[in-house]
Design an enzyme around this catalytic site. Structure first.
Site, PDB file in Angstrom:
ATOM      1  N   GLY A  14     -13.763  32.014 -16.947  1.00 38.91           N
ATOM      2  CA  GLY A  14     -14.376  31.833 -18.250  1.00 38.91           C
ATOM      3  C   GLY A  14     -15.844  31.437 -18.245  1.00 38.91           C
ATOM      4  O   GLY A  14     -16.320  30.804 -19.186  1.00 38.91           O
ATOM      5  N   ASN A  16     -18.294  33.455 -18.685  1.00 38.95           N
ATOM      6  CA  ASN A  16     -18.911  34.184 -19.812  1.00 38.95           C
ATOM      7  C   ASN A  16     -18.563  33.523 -21.144  1.00 38.95           C
ATOM      8  O   ASN A  16     -19.393  33.474 -22.056  1.00 38.95           O
ATOM      9  CB  ASN A  16     -18.507  35.656 -19.789  1.00 38.95           C
ATOM     10  CG  ASN A  16     -19.355  36.450 -18.808  1.00 38.95           C
ATOM     11  OD1 ASN A  16     -20.532  36.663 -19.041  1.00 38.95           O
ATOM     12  ND2 ASN A  16     -18.757  36.844 -17.689  1.00 38.95           N
ATOM     13  N   MET A  93      -8.557  40.773 -18.219  1.00 35.96           N
ATOM     14  CA  MET A  93      -8.150  41.747 -17.211  1.00 35.96           C
ATOM     15  C   MET A  93      -6.922  42.566 -17.622  1.00 35.96           C
ATOM     16  O   MET A  93      -6.051  42.843 -16.799  1.00 35.96           O
ATOM     17  CB  MET A  93      -7.898  41.029 -15.879  1.00 35.96           C
ATOM     18  CG  MET A  93      -9.127  40.337 -15.331  1.00 35.96           C
ATOM     19  SD  MET A  93     -10.529  41.466 -15.101  1.00 35.96           S
ATOM     20  CE  MET A  93     -11.792  40.343 -14.503  1.00 35.96           C
ATOM     21  N   ILE A  95      -5.889  46.126 -19.864  1.00 32.70           N
ATOM     22  CA  ILE A  95      -6.405  47.279 -20.607  1.00 32.70           C
ATOM     23  C   ILE A  95      -5.666  47.377 -21.941  1.00 32.70           C
ATOM     24  O   ILE A  95      -4.440  47.238 -22.000  1.00 32.70           O
ATOM     25  CB  ILE A  95      -6.291  48.563 -19.756  1.00 32.70           C
ATOM     26  CG1 ILE A  95      -7.302  48.479 -18.596  1.00 32.70           C
ATOM     27  CG2 ILE A  95      -6.541  49.820 -20.602  1.00 32.70           C
ATOM     28  CD1 ILE A  95      -7.280  49.643 -17.642  1.00 32.70           C
ATOM     29  N   ASN A 110     -17.076  44.488 -24.609  1.00 31.35           N
ATOM     30  CA  ASN A 110     -16.668  44.094 -23.256  1.00 31.35           C
ATOM     31  C   ASN A 110     -17.916  43.886 -22.411  1.00 31.35           C
ATOM     32  O   ASN A 110     -18.909  44.604 -22.572  1.00 31.35           O
ATOM     33  CB  ASN A 110     -15.811  45.209 -22.635  1.00 31.35           C
ATOM     34  CG  ASN A 110     -15.360  44.866 -21.224  1.00 31.35           C
ATOM     35  OD1 ASN A 110     -14.880  43.760 -20.955  1.00 31.35           O
ATOM     36  ND2 ASN A 110     -15.509  45.798 -20.297  1.00 31.35           N
ATOM     37  N   HIS A 112     -19.154  44.138 -18.546  1.00 36.14           N
ATOM     38  CA  HIS A 112     -18.739  44.726 -17.267  1.00 36.14           C
ATOM     39  C   HIS A 112     -19.849  44.470 -16.234  1.00 36.14           C
ATOM     40  O   HIS A 112     -21.028  44.693 -16.532  1.00 36.14           O
ATOM     41  CB  HIS A 112     -18.486  46.231 -17.421  1.00 36.14           C
ATOM     42  CG  HIS A 112     -18.008  46.854 -16.152  1.00 36.14           C
ATOM     43  ND1 HIS A 112     -16.701  46.723 -15.727  1.00 36.14           N
ATOM     44  CD2 HIS A 112     -18.652  47.560 -15.198  1.00 36.14           C
ATOM     45  CE1 HIS A 112     -16.575  47.334 -14.557  1.00 36.14           C
ATOM     46  NE2 HIS A 112     -17.742  47.850 -14.214  1.00 36.14           N
ATOM     47  N   GLU A 150     -10.737  53.925 -26.211  1.00 38.24           N
ATOM     48  CA  GLU A 150      -9.498  54.190 -25.459  1.00 38.24           C
ATOM     49  C   GLU A 150      -9.764  54.506 -23.990  1.00 38.24           C
ATOM     50  O   GLU A 150      -8.836  54.513 -23.180  1.00 38.24           O
ATOM     51  CB  GLU A 150      -8.683  55.312 -26.143  1.00 38.24           C
ATOM     52  CG  GLU A 150      -9.257  56.715 -26.056  1.00 38.24           C
ATOM     53  CD  GLU A 150     -10.480  56.967 -26.937  1.00 38.24           C
ATOM     54  OE1 GLU A 150     -10.917  56.048 -27.657  1.00 38.24           O
ATOM     55  OE2 GLU A 150     -10.998  58.097 -26.890  1.00 38.24           O
ATOM     56  N   GLU A 183     -25.177  38.779 -16.873  1.00 35.53           N
ATOM     57  CA  GLU A 183     -24.039  38.628 -17.795  1.00 35.53           C
ATOM     58  C   GLU A 183     -24.200  37.497 -18.799  1.00 35.53           C
ATOM     59  O   GLU A 183     -24.014  37.684 -20.003  1.00 35.53           O
ATOM     60  CB  GLU A 183     -22.749  38.407 -17.000  1.00 35.53           C
ATOM     61  CG  GLU A 183     -22.371  39.586 -16.141  1.00 35.53           C
ATOM     62  CD  GLU A 183     -20.997  39.421 -15.505  1.00 35.53           C
ATOM     63  OE1 GLU A 183     -20.056  39.020 -16.203  1.00 35.53           O
ATOM     64  OE2 GLU A 183     -20.866  39.688 -14.303  1.00 35.53           O
TER      65      GLU A 183
END
Ligand code: GAR
Length: 204
Positions: A14, A16, A93, A95, A110, A112, A150, A183
């Site tokens: 955590g 972020n 983590m 999808i 999101n 990444h 998606e 980030e």
């Protein structure tokens, strides 16, 4: 709506989430209100960070709920109960299905840890992303905040920041530097940007 109500979805340490909490405390996200933290891992340290910041938390286990569909139904219920406008995946983590992402079209972000479209998609998460970048020998990597659709890591890019790779980098040193230089800076900026757009759209 004066501020967008934001839910942060987490699975791990955590950091972020912490960057968002700290940015909010510094007044850097005036159009966003951190309203809920959801974890799919019951002992994630991110939950402790949320509790310390006084944020409401929910833990949902896919296995205990009996699978993806029931997990997403419970998640939707928690998000609706908290009147969430914007969802932020911050080291989450799992999808999400196309049905879920379509329901929150352009309202899921999101972070990444690479410059998308490099080192992204299924199987590229956490330290694995940095291992792949070092294996390939790229000299520059970074982080990306994007909308979630998606396709894993396939949605529209919102912000990116590059980070130089050093000759003696390990996946761990690189991960830490990408977090610190990219980030933790990008995510609060992206949340404020999209929250502002949501608030303005709501006022039209
Ligand atoms: C972060 O580096 C984030 O970018 C990455 O996992 C880490 C979570 O750290 N996410 C992904 O790889 C998603 N595909 P945190 O829990 O300390 O924020």
């Amino acid at each position: 709506m004066r501020r967008a109500r934001v839910a942060v979805l987490v699975s791990g340490g955590g950091t972020n989430l912490q960057a968002l909490i700290d940015a909010a405390a510094r007044g850097e996200m005036p159009h966003a209100e951190l309203a809920l933290v959801v974890s799919n891992v019951k002992d994630a340290y991110a939950l402790t960070r949320a509790e310390k910041a006084g944020l409401p938390t929910v833990t949902l286990s896919k296995r205990a709920l009996g699978g993806q569909e029931a997990f997403e139904a419970a998640l939707t219920e928690a998000l609706e109960a908290a009147a969430i406008d914007l969802i932020v995946l911050a080291g989450f983590m799992t999808i999400l299905s196309g049905a879920f992402t379509a329901r929150y079209d352009h309202r899921i972000l999101n972070i990444h840890p690479s410059l998308i479209p490099s080192f992204c998609g299924e199987g590229f998460y956490g330290l694995r992303v940095h291992e792949a970048a070092l294996r390939k020998g790229v000299k520059v990597t970074g982080a990306t905040v994007h909308f979630v659709n998606e396709i894993p890591d396939g949605g529209e890019i919102i912000l990116q920041k590059a980070v130089n790779i050093r000759e003696n980098d390990t996946p761990e040193t690189l991960q830490k530097r990408v977090m610190r230089l990219a980030e933790w800076k990008l995510l609060p900026r992206a949340v404020e940007k999209i929250s502002t757009e949501l608030v303005m759209r709501n006022e039209e």
